[in-house]
Scaffold this motif. Structure first.
Motif, PDB file in Angstrom:
ATOM      1  N   UNK A 169       0.827  -1.206   0.000  1.00 38.22           N
ATOM      2  CA  UNK A 169       0.000   0.000   0.000  1.00 38.22           C
ATOM      3  C   UNK A 169       0.859   1.253   0.000  1.00 38.22           C
ATOM      4  N   UNK A 170       1.890   1.281   0.829  1.00 40.85           N
ATOM      5  CA  UNK A 170       2.772   2.444   0.891  1.00 40.85           C
ATOM      6  C   UNK A 170       3.555   2.619  -0.402  1.00 40.85           C
ATOM      7  N   UNK A 171       3.975   1.514  -1.006  1.00 39.49           N
ATOM      8  CA  UNK A 171       4.711   1.593  -2.275  1.00 39.49           C
ATOM      9  C   UNK A 171       3.840   2.177  -3.378  1.00 39.49           C
ATOM     10  N   UNK A 172       2.602   1.737  -3.436  1.00 40.26           N
ATOM     11  CA  UNK A 172       1.688   2.253  -4.459  1.00 40.26           C
ATOM     12  C   UNK A 172       1.423   3.735  -4.243  1.00 40.26           C
ATOM     13  N   UNK A 173       1.323   4.155  -2.985  1.00 41.12           N
ATOM     14  CA  UNK A 173       1.135   5.573  -2.695  1.00 41.12           C
ATOM     15  C   UNK A 173       2.315   6.394  -3.176  1.00 41.12           C
ATOM     16  N   UNK A 174       3.529   5.878  -2.977  1.00 45.12           N
ATOM     17  CA  UNK A 174       4.717   6.572  -3.448  1.00 45.12           C
ATOM     18  C   UNK A 174       4.732   6.662  -4.975  1.00 45.12           C
ATOM     19  N   UNK A 175       4.335   5.588  -5.647  1.00 40.30           N
ATOM     20  CA  UNK A 175       4.272   5.582  -7.110  1.00 40.30           C
ATOM     21  C   UNK A 175       3.254   6.600  -7.610  1.00 40.30           C
ATOM     22  N   UNK A 176       2.140   6.697  -6.904  1.00 43.78           N
ATOM     23  CA  UNK A 176       1.101   7.626  -7.328  1.00 43.78           C
ATOM     24  C   UNK A 176       1.554   9.073  -7.169  1.00 43.78           C
ATOM     25  N   UNK A 177       2.389   9.336  -6.164  1.00 41.16           N
ATOM     26  CA  UNK A 177       2.893  10.681  -5.929  1.00 41.16           C
ATOM     27  C   UNK A 177       4.092  11.016  -6.799  1.00 41.16           C
ATOM     28  N   UNK A 178       4.610  10.034  -7.561  1.00 43.04           N
ATOM     29  CA  UNK A 178       5.750  10.280  -8.426  1.00 43.04           C
ATOM     30  C   UNK A 178       7.076  10.286  -7.700  1.00 43.04           C
ATOM     31  N   UNK A 179       7.153   9.663  -6.532  1.00 42.15           N
ATOM     32  CA  UNK A 179       8.393   9.630  -5.771  1.00 42.15           C
ATOM     33  C   UNK A 179       9.164   8.343  -6.044  1.00 42.15           C
ATOM     34  N   UNK A 180      10.348   8.256  -5.431  1.00 38.23           N
ATOM     35  CA  UNK A 180      11.190   7.077  -5.619  1.00 38.23           C
ATOM     36  C   UNK A 180      10.527   5.860  -4.992  1.00 38.23           C
ATOM     37  N   UNK A 181      10.658   4.741  -5.667  1.00 38.32           N
ATOM     38  CA  UNK A 181      10.101   3.492  -5.146  1.00 38.32           C
ATOM     39  C   UNK A 181      10.915   2.324  -5.680  1.00 38.32           C
ATOM     40  N   UNK A 182      10.709   1.181  -5.074  1.00 36.78           N
ATOM     41  CA  UNK A 182      11.394  -0.038  -5.509  1.00 36.78           C
ATOM     42  C   UNK A 182      10.425  -1.199  -5.402  1.00 36.78           C
ATOM     43  N   UNK A 183      10.315  -1.966  -6.484  1.00 37.25           N
ATOM     44  CA  UNK A 183       9.449  -3.146  -6.498  1.00 37.25           C
ATOM     45  C   UNK A 183      10.228  -4.444  -6.335  1.00 37.25           C
ATOM     46  N   UNK A 192      -5.426   4.130 -10.683  1.00 35.10           N
ATOM     47  CA  UNK A 192      -4.419   4.894 -11.422  1.00 35.10           C
ATOM     48  C   UNK A 192      -3.844   3.977 -12.508  1.00 35.10           C
ATOM     49  N   UNK A 193      -4.154   4.299 -13.768  1.00 34.93           N
ATOM     50  CA  UNK A 193      -3.721   3.428 -14.862  1.00 34.93           C
ATOM     51  C   UNK A 193      -2.219   3.348 -15.003  1.00 34.93           C
ATOM     52  N   UNK A 194      -1.506   4.442 -14.762  1.00 32.09           N
ATOM     53  CA  UNK A 194      -0.050   4.423 -14.876  1.00 32.09           C
ATOM     54  C   UNK A 194       0.583   3.510 -13.828  1.00 32.09           C
ATOM     55  N   UNK A 195       0.063   3.566 -12.618  1.00 31.33           N
ATOM     56  CA  UNK A 195       0.592   2.705 -11.553  1.00 31.33           C
ATOM     57  C   UNK A 195       0.288   1.246 -11.857  1.00 31.33           C
ATOM     58  N   UNK A 196      -0.929   0.976 -12.314  1.00 33.98           N
ATOM     59  CA  UNK A 196      -1.288  -0.414 -12.656  1.00 33.98           C
ATOM     60  C   UNK A 196      -0.374  -0.946 -13.748  1.00 33.98           C
ATOM     61  N   UNK A 197      -0.124  -0.133 -14.773  1.00 32.13           N
ATOM     62  CA  UNK A 197       0.749  -0.567 -15.866  1.00 32.13           C
ATOM     63  C   UNK A 197       2.158  -0.833 -15.380  1.00 32.13           C
ATOM     64  N   UNK A 198       2.695   0.031 -14.509  1.00 36.42           N
ATOM     65  CA  UNK A 198       4.052  -0.172 -13.985  1.00 36.42           C
ATOM     66  C   UNK A 198       4.146  -1.464 -13.192  1.00 36.42           C
ATOM     67  N   UNK A 199       3.144  -1.753 -12.377  1.00 36.92           N
ATOM     68  CA  UNK A 199       3.153  -2.997 -11.599  1.00 36.92           C
ATOM     69  C   UNK A 199       3.030  -4.210 -12.521  1.00 36.92           C
TER      70      UNK A 199
END
Length: 501
Positions: A166-180, A201-208
């Motif tokens: 959940x926290x990782x997805x929030x970071x992705x949605x805000x455009x911050x650094x993240x690691x999967x 969020x379609x961009x986040x879904x696509x990245x995942x």
């Protein structure tokens, strides 16, 4: 004036420009020795011992193995080394050596803007502050830092490798650094997909989904996406946009969506330019598991393209030979290949009207083969024959005979539409008013007669309606002393007509 020998010797001995003698070499050698002594005296000023070993800025002896390794690692920093080389070039005349314990600075510390310690350099002590190379030489207090090309600190703000999905997805949605990369188990990855879908969020879904595509096998990925329709649709859109048709076909077939996979494979014909290869490809698509309606369309597409190839080759040959008058008067402007069915029918009615039904180019053959409706066939044929001003052919389209041999005109599309088509093709007034008279609706007939200036139609209609006032008003709209005005006057003077008004 004459000088004696002693005066001349004094003159030459006192001048600044001495004559050359072979003893001058000894004098130059003496000067070199004096220069060497002056240079050696500088060692004492710098606090050096009599050790001639050259020390680098990092405190390593120049030429040693450790010095070579460090010099190789920092070889790209040409700006600092070039500045250092400038100082070393002076060693031919004024060699300066720095003792090993006198320097704890390195070139890497100068480049990064870091201070190793607060010890002195060249005898100048600045505790708690950074001293650049130029400061050490010139004695100025200017601080110089190299530009930091890394990401800004805000990008790394609150960055952690222990985030939950959940926290990782929030970071992705805000455009911050993240690691999967830390999500290694299947459970965590699926949780990550669910959280992305929950965020809408379609961009986040696509990245995942891209991460899952790289780290999961096709079987597992397809199976899990089958339970998540939102993620599945996003993944299908992603594969279409990136042109990964092969993987998309595999996924649709694995999920049992055979009809969609067949349509996707059928659409591949759009990228084939050669008409022969396209015909072969369409033929291979006939056996695919389409829906019942789609299967018939694919067969018609193949049959139409195959027919167009035959007509095109034959018409090219006939047009080149000049045998047919229609090709001479109306040369073809474009190829018929890959044209729609209606366009093909229009072409056939234009160039091949009247041919026997057994030929591929016959309009009647096209109508029968592709089950064209009577209305569509009549509209297309009417437009083609009216374009050629073939009014006899137009008349034949609407003339029918009953079992007693009587003829009458009948149009499944309505004669008002026939009138519009004829007018667009500049048909004469006599032809247009013939079909206006066949319109059943009286009001529509009057409107068409007035619009296309078919005066006889309007006059006869008002006479049949026994509307004297409308006829008088219409009399003012026709030309004076014209045939139409005389006709109106004759009708108005007829005493046998019982007028309504």
């Amino acid at each position: 004036m004459s000088r004696n020998k002693n005066d001349e010797d004094d003159y030459w001995n006192n001048t600044k420009c001495k004559a050359y003698t072979f003893d001058d070499d000894d004098d130059e050698y003496a000067e070199l020795k004096a220069s060497k002594r002056a240079v050696n005296s500088l060692h004492g000023i710098a606090g050096d011992d009599d050790d001639d070993e050259k020390i680098s800025w990092s405190g390593e002896p120049v030429g040693s193995i450790s010095w070579s390794i460090k010099e190789t690692a920092t070889g790209g920093r040409s700006g600092d080394l070039r500045e250092l080389g400038t100082l070393r070039s002076c060693s031919d005349t004024t060699q300066q050596s720095i003792s090993k314990p006198a320097s704890t600075y390195s070139l890497s510390s100068f480049f990064k803007g870091k201070r190793d310690s607060s010890t002195s350099l060249f005898g100048i002590s600045r505790p708690g502050s950074f001293q650049s190379l130029s400061d050490s030489v010139t004695g100025t207090s200017t601080v110089s830092f190299a530009p930091d090309l890394r990401k800004s600190k805000t990008d790394y703000k609150d960055f952690s490798i222990d985030w939950s999905p959940h926290e990782t997805v929030r970071q992705m949605q805000k455009g911050r650094m993240y690691s999967l990369e830390r999500f290694r188990s299947l459970k965590d990855k699926l949780h990550l997909v669910d959280e992305a879908v929950r965020m809408h969020d379609g961009n986040v879904i696509t990245a995942v989904l891209i991460y899952l595509k790289k780290t999961l096998s096709k079987e597992v990925l397809f199976r899990e996406l089958g339970y998540r329709q939102v993620a599945l649709q996003q993944f299908v859109h992603y594969l279409k946009e990136t042109g990964q048709q092969k993987l998309l076909m595999e996924m649709l077939k694995a999920m049992g969506r055979t009809e969609e996979a067949a349509l996707l494979q059928y659409k591949e014909h759009l990228s084939i330019k050669n008409h022969i290869k396209k015909t072969e490809y369409l033929k291979s698509c006939i056996g695919l598991p389409f829906a019942s309606d789609d299967s018939g369309f694919v067969e018609d597409h193949y049959s139409l393209l195959d027919r167009q190839i035959i007509i095109e080759e034959n018409d090219k040959r006939v047009e080149a030979s000049g045998q047919m008058e229609v090709f001479r008067k109306h040369p073809r402007k474009a190829s018929i290949l890959h044209m729609p069915l209606v366009t093909t029918l229009y072409y056939s009615c234009f160039y091949h009207y009247g041919e026997s039904e057994g030929t591929f180019s016959s309009p009647a053959n096209l109508k029968t083969t592709f089950k064209i409706s009577d209305k569509q066939y009549l509209l297309t044929t009417l437009a083609a024959r009216a374009k050629l001003k073939a009014w006899r052919d137009v008349d034949g389209l609407f003339t029918t005979k009953n079992w007693l041999g009587y003829t009458k005109k009948k149009a499944p599309i309505g004669f008002h539409r026939v009138v519009d088509i004829l007018h667009k093709n500049n048909a004469p007034v006599e032809v247009i008013q013939e079909y206006i008279a066949l319109v059943d609706n009286t009001e529509l007939k009057l409107n068409l007669g007035t619009k296309y200036k078919c005066h006889n139609i309007v006059i006869d209609t008002y006479r049949d309606l026994k509307d004297r006032q409308q006829l008088i008003q219409y009399r003012s709209k026709v030309d004076k002393s014209s045939q139409e005005q005389r006709k109106i006057d004759y009708i108005l003077s007829n005493s046998q007509i019982r007028w309504k008004n």
